[in-house]
Structures are given as C-alpha cells and as structure tokens.
Design a protein around this motif. Structure first.
Motif, PDB file in Angstrom:
ATOM      1  N   LEU A   1      27.359 -19.553  -8.135  1.00 32.07           N
ATOM      2  CA  LEU A   1      28.231 -20.650  -8.536  1.00 32.07           C
ATOM      3  C   LEU A   1      27.627 -21.994  -8.146  1.00 32.07           C
ATOM      4  O   LEU A   1      26.897 -22.097  -7.162  1.00 32.07           O
ATOM      5  N   ILE A   2      27.984 -23.004  -8.913  1.00 33.40           N
ATOM      6  CA  ILE A   2      27.606 -24.375  -8.589  1.00 33.40           C
ATOM      7  C   ILE A   2      28.886 -25.114  -8.248  1.00 33.40           C
ATOM      8  O   ILE A   2      29.827 -25.140  -9.049  1.00 33.40           O
ATOM      9  N   LEU A   3      28.943 -25.665  -7.041  1.00 34.79           N
ATOM     10  CA  LEU A   3      30.111 -26.417  -6.593  1.00 34.79           C
ATOM     11  C   LEU A   3      29.742 -27.898  -6.562  1.00 34.79           C
ATOM     12  O   LEU A   3      28.738 -28.268  -5.971  1.00 34.79           O
ATOM     13  N   LYS A   4      30.561 -28.725  -7.187  1.00 38.53           N
ATOM     14  CA  LYS A   4      30.357 -30.169  -7.155  1.00 38.53           C
ATOM     15  C   LYS A   4      31.526 -30.779  -6.399  1.00 38.53           C
ATOM     16  O   LYS A   4      32.669 -30.692  -6.824  1.00 38.53           O
ATOM     17  N   PHE A   5      31.203 -31.370  -5.232  1.00 45.63           N
ATOM     18  CA  PHE A   5      32.196 -31.886  -4.311  1.00 45.63           C
ATOM     19  C   PHE A   5      32.497 -33.359  -4.552  1.00 45.63           C
ATOM     20  O   PHE A   5      31.573 -34.160  -4.633  1.00 45.63           O
ATOM     21  N   PRO A   6      33.784 -33.727  -4.594  1.00 40.10           N
ATOM     22  CA  PRO A   6      34.100 -35.152  -4.560  1.00 40.10           C
ATOM     23  C   PRO A   6      33.900 -35.647  -3.131  1.00 40.10           C
ATOM     24  O   PRO A   6      33.855 -34.838  -2.188  1.00 40.10           O
ATOM     25  N   LYS A   7      33.765 -36.931  -2.943  1.00 37.05           N
ATOM     26  CA  LYS A   7      33.478 -37.435  -1.595  1.00 37.05           C
ATOM     27  C   LYS A   7      34.572 -37.087  -0.588  1.00 37.05           C
ATOM     28  O   LYS A   7      34.290 -36.922   0.592  1.00 37.05           O
ATOM     29  N   GLU A   8      35.821 -36.915  -1.040  1.00 39.14           N
ATOM     30  CA  GLU A   8      36.912 -36.573  -0.114  1.00 39.14           C
ATOM     31  C   GLU A   8      36.772 -35.160   0.450  1.00 39.14           C
ATOM     32  O   GLU A   8      37.206 -34.878   1.554  1.00 39.14           O
ATOM     33  N   ALA A   9      36.175 -34.260  -0.315  1.00 41.64           N
ATOM     34  CA  ALA A   9      36.073 -32.863   0.110  1.00 41.64           C
ATOM     35  C   ALA A   9      34.760 -32.540   0.809  1.00 41.64           C
ATOM     36  O   ALA A   9      34.620 -31.467   1.383  1.00 41.64           O
ATOM     37  N   SER A  10      33.801 -33.452   0.795  1.00 37.54           N
ATOM     38  CA  SER A  10      32.481 -33.131   1.343  1.00 37.54           C
ATOM     39  C   SER A  10      32.471 -32.789   2.830  1.00 37.54           C
ATOM     40  O   SER A  10      31.679 -31.951   3.236  1.00 37.54           O
TER      41      SER A  10
ATOM     42  N   GLU B   1      34.710 -31.105   4.504  1.00 35.65           N
ATOM     43  CA  GLU B   1      35.487 -29.903   4.807  1.00 35.65           C
ATOM     44  C   GLU B   1      34.624 -28.641   4.757  1.00 35.65           C
ATOM     45  O   GLU B   1      33.790 -28.497   3.877  1.00 35.65           O
ATOM     46  N   PRO B   2      34.846 -27.711   5.686  1.00 37.22           N
ATOM     47  CA  PRO B   2      34.045 -26.465   5.725  1.00 37.22           C
ATOM     48  C   PRO B   2      34.584 -25.415   4.750  1.00 37.22           C
ATOM     49  O   PRO B   2      35.019 -24.333   5.149  1.00 37.22           O
ATOM     50  N   VAL B   3      34.535 -25.717   3.468  1.00 36.71           N
ATOM     51  CA  VAL B   3      35.172 -24.847   2.478  1.00 36.71           C
ATOM     52  C   VAL B   3      34.567 -23.449   2.420  1.00 36.71           C
ATOM     53  O   VAL B   3      35.294 -22.477   2.207  1.00 36.71           O
ATOM     54  N   VAL B   4      33.259 -23.305   2.594  1.00 36.27           N
ATOM     55  CA  VAL B   4      32.682 -21.965   2.519  1.00 36.27           C
ATOM     56  C   VAL B   4      33.133 -21.104   3.694  1.00 36.27           C
ATOM     57  O   VAL B   4      33.289 -19.892   3.553  1.00 36.27           O
ATOM     58  N   CYS B   5      33.386 -21.716   4.827  1.00 39.39           N
ATOM     59  CA  CYS B   5      33.924 -20.957   5.965  1.00 39.39           C
ATOM     60  C   CYS B   5      35.326 -20.441   5.644  1.00 39.39           C
ATOM     61  O   CYS B   5      35.670 -19.303   5.976  1.00 39.39           O
ATOM     62  N   TYR B   6      36.131 -21.274   4.985  1.00 39.84           N
ATOM     63  CA  TYR B   6      37.468 -20.840   4.577  1.00 39.84           C
ATOM     64  C   TYR B   6      37.393 -19.739   3.519  1.00 39.84           C
ATOM     65  O   TYR B   6      38.213 -18.825   3.523  1.00 39.84           O
ATOM     66  N   LEU B   7      36.421 -19.812   2.632  1.00 39.18           N
ATOM     67  CA  LEU B   7      36.252 -18.749   1.637  1.00 39.18           C
ATOM     68  C   LEU B   7      35.985 -17.418   2.331  1.00 39.18           C
ATOM     69  O   LEU B   7      36.513 -16.377   1.940  1.00 39.18           O
ATOM     70  N   ALA B   8      35.170 -17.455   3.364  1.00 36.18           N
ATOM     71  CA  ALA B   8      34.847 -16.232   4.101  1.00 36.18           C
ATOM     72  C   ALA B   8      36.043 -15.734   4.913  1.00 36.18           C
ATOM     73  O   ALA B   8      36.395 -14.553   4.855  1.00 36.18           O
ATOM     74  N   ARG B   9      36.679 -16.635   5.635  1.00 37.90           N
ATOM     75  CA  ARG B   9      37.768 -16.239   6.532  1.00 37.90           C
ATOM     76  C   ARG B   9      39.054 -15.881   5.787  1.00 37.90           C
ATOM     77  O   ARG B   9      39.641 -14.827   6.033  1.00 37.90           O
ATOM     78  N   ASP B  10      39.484 -16.748   4.873  1.00 43.55           N
ATOM     79  CA  ASP B  10      40.789 -16.576   4.241  1.00 43.55           C
ATOM     80  C   ASP B  10      40.776 -15.680   3.006  1.00 43.55           C
ATOM     81  O   ASP B  10      41.799 -15.105   2.649  1.00 43.55           O
TER      82      ASP B  10
ATOM     83  N   LEU C   1      39.260 -23.660  -4.098  1.00 46.89           N
ATOM     84  CA  LEU C   1      38.250 -24.694  -4.312  1.00 46.89           C
ATOM     85  C   LEU C   1      38.749 -25.769  -5.269  1.00 46.89           C
ATOM     86  O   LEU C   1      38.588 -26.962  -5.017  1.00 46.89           O
ATOM     87  N   LYS C   2      39.378 -25.348  -6.356  1.00 45.55           N
ATOM     88  CA  LYS C   2      39.891 -26.303  -7.339  1.00 45.55           C
ATOM     89  C   LYS C   2      41.002 -27.159  -6.747  1.00 45.55           C
ATOM     90  O   LYS C   2      41.115 -28.339  -7.076  1.00 45.55           O
ATOM     91  N   SER C   3      41.807 -26.590  -5.834  1.00 40.93           N
ATOM     92  CA  SER C   3      42.870 -27.371  -5.191  1.00 40.93           C
ATOM     93  C   SER C   3      42.296 -28.478  -4.301  1.00 40.93           C
ATOM     94  O   SER C   3      42.961 -29.466  -4.023  1.00 40.93           O
ATOM     95  N   LYS C   4      41.063 -28.316  -3.875  1.00 38.36           N
ATOM     96  CA  LYS C   4      40.375 -29.329  -3.057  1.00 38.36           C
ATOM     97  C   LYS C   4      39.638 -30.344  -3.923  1.00 38.36           C
ATOM     98  O   LYS C   4      38.943 -31.212  -3.406  1.00 38.36           O
TER      99      LYS C   4
END
Length: 141
Positions: free
Chosen positions: A6-15, A17-26, A64-67
């Motif tokens: 996958l290709i993730l494109k982050f807006p500056k507000e989300a950059s 945040e540890p989103v990949v850690c949440y993907l693994a944990r949650d 991810l989309k919610s972020k």
C-alpha cells in the motif's frame, strides 16, 4: 491471510501519529515499511507491505481514512514512455529500490519493472513526464 503493498499519503496533521503501530496493535496487522518520507508538520508518504485477515484489513483501512490518510494500492505499475525519456537521470536519484539506473558508459537510463515498488517518487521528478503510474485494477478488494 492476505498481503498487499500500500501507498499511504499523510496530511501534515497525521504525520506525527504512530499509525502503523496502531495497525499492528489494534487490528492485528503486520507490516514491513518499504519506503518512507515523513516529517513532523509536513505531508508525507509511506510504502508498506501489510498482512492480515480480510476483515482486519478493512477495519485498518477505515482507521487510516479516518485520520485523513489517503490509501492506494501499489497494484499499479509505473511505466516509462520511451519516446519522452531524455535519459537525464533525475529519476535515478529518487528511486529507493534501484529500479531506475544509469548504464555506463552510454549513460542510458534503464528501468527494471521487477525492482519497482510503485512508490511513484519518479513520476513528479521526471522533467520530461516520461514516468507514469497506471492502476492495474480499480477494485481495492
């Protein structure tokens, strides 16, 4: 179990945040970061291989989309228009996988599709617009 790049494109507000850690944990998804270009308070991009169940994939993508993160498959291919390529070599400087290289002594730019991760860094870099990203399939799942 499924695996997708996958290709993730982050807006500056989300950059930050540890989103990949949440993907693994949650969402019990495992990941391998193939390429990342993320800075605090700036837009960023990440290419990662994500593995997990179909249901957890969908939930993780919703997260991810919610972020505000734009998610696209790298089940697209990057192509080069040979007629437009001037062999300037600009694309080789940004290619993280070595899919674009310079053949010496002719200084011809070579493109190895097998090595390409479809990160698309070469597309905006190419001054002659010879590099293009084309989706293989419009359906995500």
């Amino acid at each position: 179990m499924q695996s997708k790049i996958l290709i993730l494109k982050f807006p500056k507000e989300a950059s930050p945040e540890p989103v990949v850690c949440y993907l693994a944990r949650d969402y019990e998804l495992t990941f391998a970061i193939l390429h990342a270009n993320i800075f605090p308070r700036r837009e960023g991009m990440m290419v990662l291989e994500l593995k997990g169940t179909r249901e957890n994939f969908k939930k993780g993508l919703e997260y991810l989309k919610s972020k505000g993160i734009k998610v696209s498959r790298s089940d697209q291919e990057v192509t080069r228009d040979e007629g437009r390529c001037t062999h300037c070599g600009a694309c080789t400087a940004v290619c993280p996988t070595g899919a674009l290289s310079i053949k010496r002594p002719s200084m011809e730019v070579l493109f190895d599709l097998e090595k390409c991760s479809a990160c698309e860094l070469c597309v905006p870099t190419c001054p002659s617009h010879a590099m293009k990203a084309n989706p293989k399939d419009k359906n995500f799942f």
